[in-house]
Design an enzyme around this catalytic site. Structure first.
Site, PDB file in Angstrom:
ATOM      1  N   SER A 141      34.188   4.866  34.152  1.00 26.69           N
ATOM      2  CA  SER A 141      34.518   3.524  33.684  1.00 26.69           C
ATOM      3  C   SER A 141      33.234   2.942  33.113  1.00 26.69           C
ATOM      4  CB  SER A 141      35.111   2.683  34.812  1.00 26.69           C
ATOM      5  OG  SER A 141      35.449   1.389  34.329  1.00 26.69           O
ATOM      6  N   TYR A 155      36.583  -1.997  23.975  1.00 24.68           N
ATOM      7  CA  TYR A 155      36.074  -1.084  25.011  1.00 24.68           C
ATOM      8  C   TYR A 155      36.425  -1.536  26.423  1.00 24.68           C
ATOM      9  CZ  TYR A 155      32.374   1.561  27.505  1.00 24.68           C
ATOM     10  OH  TYR A 155      31.665   2.378  28.350  1.00 24.68           O
ATOM     11  N   LYS A 159      38.225   0.534  29.623  1.00 22.04           N
ATOM     12  CA  LYS A 159      37.495   0.864  30.847  1.00 22.04           C
ATOM     13  C   LYS A 159      38.081   0.161  32.065  1.00 22.04           C
ATOM     14  CE  LYS A 159      34.627   3.857  29.242  1.00 22.04           C
ATOM     15  NZ  LYS A 159      34.719   5.268  29.665  1.00 22.04           N
TER      16      LYS A 159
END
Length: 271
Positions: A141, A155, A159
């Site tokens: 992550s 992003y 994650k």
């Protein structure tokens, strides 16, 4: 505890950055390793390096967004080197920028690589671990998977999704004796970070610069320790560890601090 000297380790994204540093570490420990990565110069260089080291390894050129290709690559790897004992899903991308200026394709591609690439590989490997009642499956992550950060609107959701997937999978895998881990590194000195730095807004730099950039090998070492200790949350620095433990409780505090950094960066930018 997994004995790396006897383990078959599969690493996606194992030809660059954190994945390559981790590959080096497990090979040094005596592991057999399978590297799954894009067919590019990095994969060829990793192939040459492992060959020179005399490692027991396989190389698979694969795009992790292709579920069928991932399943086939895992099947070939396990046929050659035995069942997977340790999995690290390290393939990932990031392209920062201002939300309103980013192309839709960046949002979709980031989710496809970072989340679905992780999912496809876990689904190809973890059921076998559960059947054998042993193994360690670890995904990457990010600190940006703990709190939302300016400039990372493609992003951070990917994650966050990876972290949620791993948290839920941990609940299901634990009764079978399978360890599931989630790595949350800060900015890490890799070719991917060099790419990101070309596009980071100044506001993003102001926030991310609060945590020291780490080397890929430092992160890889933390991952090895986390696997050996069977930890779920794997971090390399005290700041990210603190962030992980307090992000929910102190969300307003962190948001206020980020907002101050954004305002300061915008004042400097406008002069």
């Amino acid at each position: 505890m997994v004995d790396l000297s006897r383990a078959h380790v599969i690493v996606t994204g194992g030809s660059s950055g954190i994945g390559r540093a981790f590959t080096r570490r497990v090979v040094a420990a005596g592991a057999r390793v399978s590297v799954l990565a894009l067919d590019d110069a990095d994969l060829a260089a990793t192939d040459n390096e492992l060959g020179e080291l005399g490692a027991a390894y396989t190389m698979e050129a694969v795009d992790v967004t292709d579920r069928v290709a991932v399943e086939s690559a895992v099947a070939r790897s396990t046929a050659a080197l035995g069942p997977c004992d340790v999995l690290l899903t390290c393939a990932g991308i990031a392209h920062p920028g201002y939300f309103e200026r980013l192309d839709d394709a960046i949002f979709r591609r980031t989710m496809e690589v970072d989340y679905f690439g992780t999912l496809h590989t876990l689904r190809a490997v973890v059921p076998g671990m559960m059947e054998r009642r042993t193994g360690s499956a670890v995904g990457i992550s990010s600190a940006a998977g703990l709190v939302g950060i300016f400039g990372y609107t493609p992003y951070a959701p990917a994650k966050f999704a990876v972290r949620g997937l791993l948290e839920a999978l941990r609940c299901e895998a634990t009764p079978y004796g399978v360890h599931v881990g989630c790595v949350c590194p800060p900015d890490t000195d890799t070719p991917q970070l060099a790419y990101e730095n070309r596009f980071k807004p100044p506001e993003t730099r102001a926030i991310s610069g609060q945590i020291k950039t780490r080397s890929a090998d430092e992160v890889a070492a933390a991952i090895v320790r986390g696997i050996e200790a069977r930890r779920f949350l794997i971090t390399v620095d005290w700041q990210t560890r603190l962030l992980a433990r307090t992000a929910g409780l102190l969300a307003g505090t962190y948001q206020a601090a980020f907002d101050r950094k954004v305002r300061q960066a915008q004042v400097r930018r406008t002069g």
